[in-house]
Design a protein around this motif. Structure first.
Motif, PDB file in Angstrom:
ATOM      1  N   ASP A  52       3.076   1.492  -3.355  1.00 22.29           N
ATOM      2  CA  ASP A  52       2.320   1.962  -4.507  1.00 22.29           C
ATOM      3  C   ASP A  52       2.043   3.459  -4.433  1.00 22.29           C
ATOM      4  O   ASP A  52       1.893   4.122  -5.468  1.00 22.29           O
ATOM      5  N   ARG A  53       1.986   3.998  -3.179  1.00 23.40           N
ATOM      6  CA  ARG A  53       1.769   5.442  -3.024  1.00 23.40           C
ATOM      7  C   ARG A  53       3.072   6.224  -3.119  1.00 23.40           C
ATOM      8  O   ARG A  53       3.061   7.443  -3.015  1.00 23.40           O
ATOM      9  N   LYS A  63       0.609  13.134  -0.613  1.00 19.51           N
ATOM     10  CA  LYS A  63      -0.535  13.206   0.290  1.00 19.51           C
ATOM     11  C   LYS A  63      -0.288  14.260   1.375  1.00 19.51           C
ATOM     12  O   LYS A  63       0.844  14.554   1.735  1.00 19.51           O
ATOM     13  N   TYR A 119       0.841  -1.198   0.000  1.00 18.30           N
ATOM     14  CA  TYR A 119       0.000   0.000   0.000  1.00 18.30           C
ATOM     15  C   TYR A 119       0.877   1.248   0.000  1.00 18.30           C
ATOM     16  O   TYR A 119       0.678   2.175  -0.806  1.00 18.30           O
ATOM     17  N   ASP A 178      -0.417   7.532   7.126  1.00 12.21           N
ATOM     18  CA  ASP A 178       0.585   6.766   6.380  1.00 12.21           C
ATOM     19  C   ASP A 178       1.892   6.717   7.142  1.00 12.21           C
ATOM     20  O   ASP A 178       2.589   5.678   7.148  1.00 12.21           O
ATOM     21  N   TYR A 189       5.707  11.225  -3.366  1.00 11.16           N
ATOM     22  CA  TYR A 189       4.575  11.111  -2.450  1.00 11.16           C
ATOM     23  C   TYR A 189       3.929  12.487  -2.286  1.00 11.16           C
ATOM     24  O   TYR A 189       4.598  13.471  -1.978  1.00 11.16           O
TER      25      TYR A 189
END
Length: 485
Positions: free
Chosen positions: A183-184, A193, A180, A201, A191
């Motif tokens: 993949d982010r 986010k 997870y 995360d 990255y």
């Protein structure tokens, strides 16, 4: 031993004979078909004459009108049919003329290519002798061999690293939380986010010690990619060294021959390939026109079917049968003459119909055999079996076996299988100093396929999808095919 060119020439001659027989039979059927229509028209005229003799004027005129209309319509249809037939015949003759001219050109090119390849073969020992004492060539060969070994080792390492990555990567890829975050692109500049998602995360990453695992997994996945790129560079370097070695071999041949003999063979091989493609296109076009003409010969075209229907319907009417019966019952000699003439016309028509049926069946059989022979011819050319180094141990390929194929006693697949088993390629001369592993050979003599005297034009065909392949190594010829008939 039969040469490839001798064998192909025999096959093509047999094919030409079958085509000629097919065309002559088709023309004979067409003439007979037109004669049959004429006989039916004459029957109608005889019936009108009989009607005028036996019936009152009004009835006779009515019958005349009906039969005349049928005859006129049949004549109109047959005239149109004759024009259409002539148009198709003219087109086929033009195509056949173009085919004959192209085949003559192709044969001349193939003969020139064969002569050039044979000359190159004669010069191979002299080229070897020239290069055996050439220190620059020997040094380049060493470099090429070393580059090849390096490329092979790099490729093996790339395969090993990929297998290692697949095996060791299973544990990482089975961890859903790790994948997870991976993949982010967590932990990388990619990255993107923010806010609570970024916080969560980060919490998950700390929970599974993601940063340490990511570094290990990145190295694990990166090594195969780097090894693959390295293997590609080594392969390119080996190809460049091979190209230099090939150029030196070609230059030695050019100096020995006094011309760029390898280049000329390449050009001739390409010209033969192009001619073969054009020949096959013309063969397909000729087959299409031939099938259309066979519809005429078999009486399956619309114009003939309609004309036949017009005449047949009129000649089978009840009033004509009544007229016939009445004429037979009277003692008058005049109408008996007409009746005998009608009987004769009917008998001749039946005989002609029987001959036409027999000829049509024979035409179907000849067309089937011609189609089988055409496929053999095409596969023969595609496989490069008509070249300077091709031989056949089975002499029956041009005698008994070919005769059986022409007669339809064996199939094209049977003949082709025998030809493949019988086919051999003559080993070239020379000690293999020049053109090592086929490097620098003309493409039509096996060059460009990883080496080998696969034979002139060997392995040159793949566009047809028939699966022809040339063997590797000097003289390692032989073609394989999954072709079916």
């Amino acid at each position: 031993m039969l040469s490839g060119r001798q064998t192909l020439s025999s096959i093509e001659q047999a094919l030409a004979d079958l085509r000629r027989e097919e065309n002559e039979l088709g023309s004979r059927i067409d003439r007979a078909t037109r004669s049959l229509t004429d006989l039916q028209t004459q029957q109608g005229d005889a019936y009108k004459e009989l009607a005028r003799f036996r019936l009152d004027n009004h009835a006779a005129e009515t019958l005349d009108v009906r039969l005349d209309e049928a005859a006129r319509e049949a004549r109109r249809l047959m005239e149109k049919r004759a024009r259409d037939y002539k148009t198709l015949s003219d087109q086929l003759r033009q195509k056949e003329t173009a085919y004959a001219e192209l085949k003559k050109k192709r044969d001349a090119l193939a003969a020139e290519a064969e002569s050039a390849a044979a000359r190159m073969d004669d010069l191979m020992e002299e080229v070897d002798g020239r290069l055996a004492g050439d220190t620059a060539f020997q040094a380049q060969r060493d470099r090429a061999e070393q580059a090849a070994r390096t490329a092979e080792a790099a490729e093996e390492k790339a395969r090993t690293s990929l297998a290692d990555r697949e095996e060791k990567g299973k544990a990482y890829e089975a961890d859903r939380l790790f994948m997870y975050l991976w993949d982010r692109a967590f932990g990388t500049p990619d990255y993107d986010k923010r806010g609570i998602i970024r916080s969560l995360d980060r919490w998950v990453a700390g929970l599974i010690r993601y940063h340490d695992a990511r570094a290990n997994y990145a190295m694990l996945t990166g090594i195969p990619e780097r090894m693959a790129r390295h293997a590609e560079r080594c392969a390119e370097s080996a190809a460049q060294e091979d190209a230099r070695l090939a150029e030196m071999s070609r230059e030695a041949l050019t100096q020995t021959a006094g011309e760029d003999l390898a280049g000329r063979i390449d050009a001739l091989g390409q010209a033969v390939m192009e001619a073969d493609r054009e020949l096959e296109a013309l063969e397909r076009s000729n087959d299409t026109l031939g099938e259309a003409l066979q519809d005429f010969s078999r009486g399956e075209d619309d114009a003939f079917l309609k004309a036949e229907e017009q005449l047949s319907h009129s000649l089978k009417a009840d009033d004509l049968r009544d007229l016939w019966s009445a004429a037979l019952d009277t003692p008058s000699p005049e109408d008996e003459k007409i009746v005998r003439r009608i009987e004769d016309l009917i008998e001749r028509s039946e005989d002609l119909e029987r001959e036409i049926r027999q000829d049509r069946e024979l035409l179907r059989d000849i067309s089937r055999r011609r189609s089988e022979l055409t496929k053999v011819t095409q596969n023969f050319r595609r496989s490069g079996y008509d070249t300077w180094d091709s031989t056949f141990a089975d002499k029956s390929l041009t005698t008994v076996l070919l005769g059986e194929l022409v007669k339809g006693a064996i199939s094209g697949a049977d003949y082709w299988a025998r030809a493949q088993r019988s086919h051999k390629r003559r080993r070239p001369r020379g000690g293999r100093v020049g053109f090592p592993k086929g490097r620098g050979l003309p493409r039509s003599m096996g060059g460009g396929f990883g080496g080998g005297f696969g034979g002139p034009f060997g392995g040159r065909r793949s566009s047809s999808g028939d699966g022809f392949k040339s063997g590797d190594g000097f003289g390692g010829g032989g073609f394989k095919t999954d072709d079916t008939f």
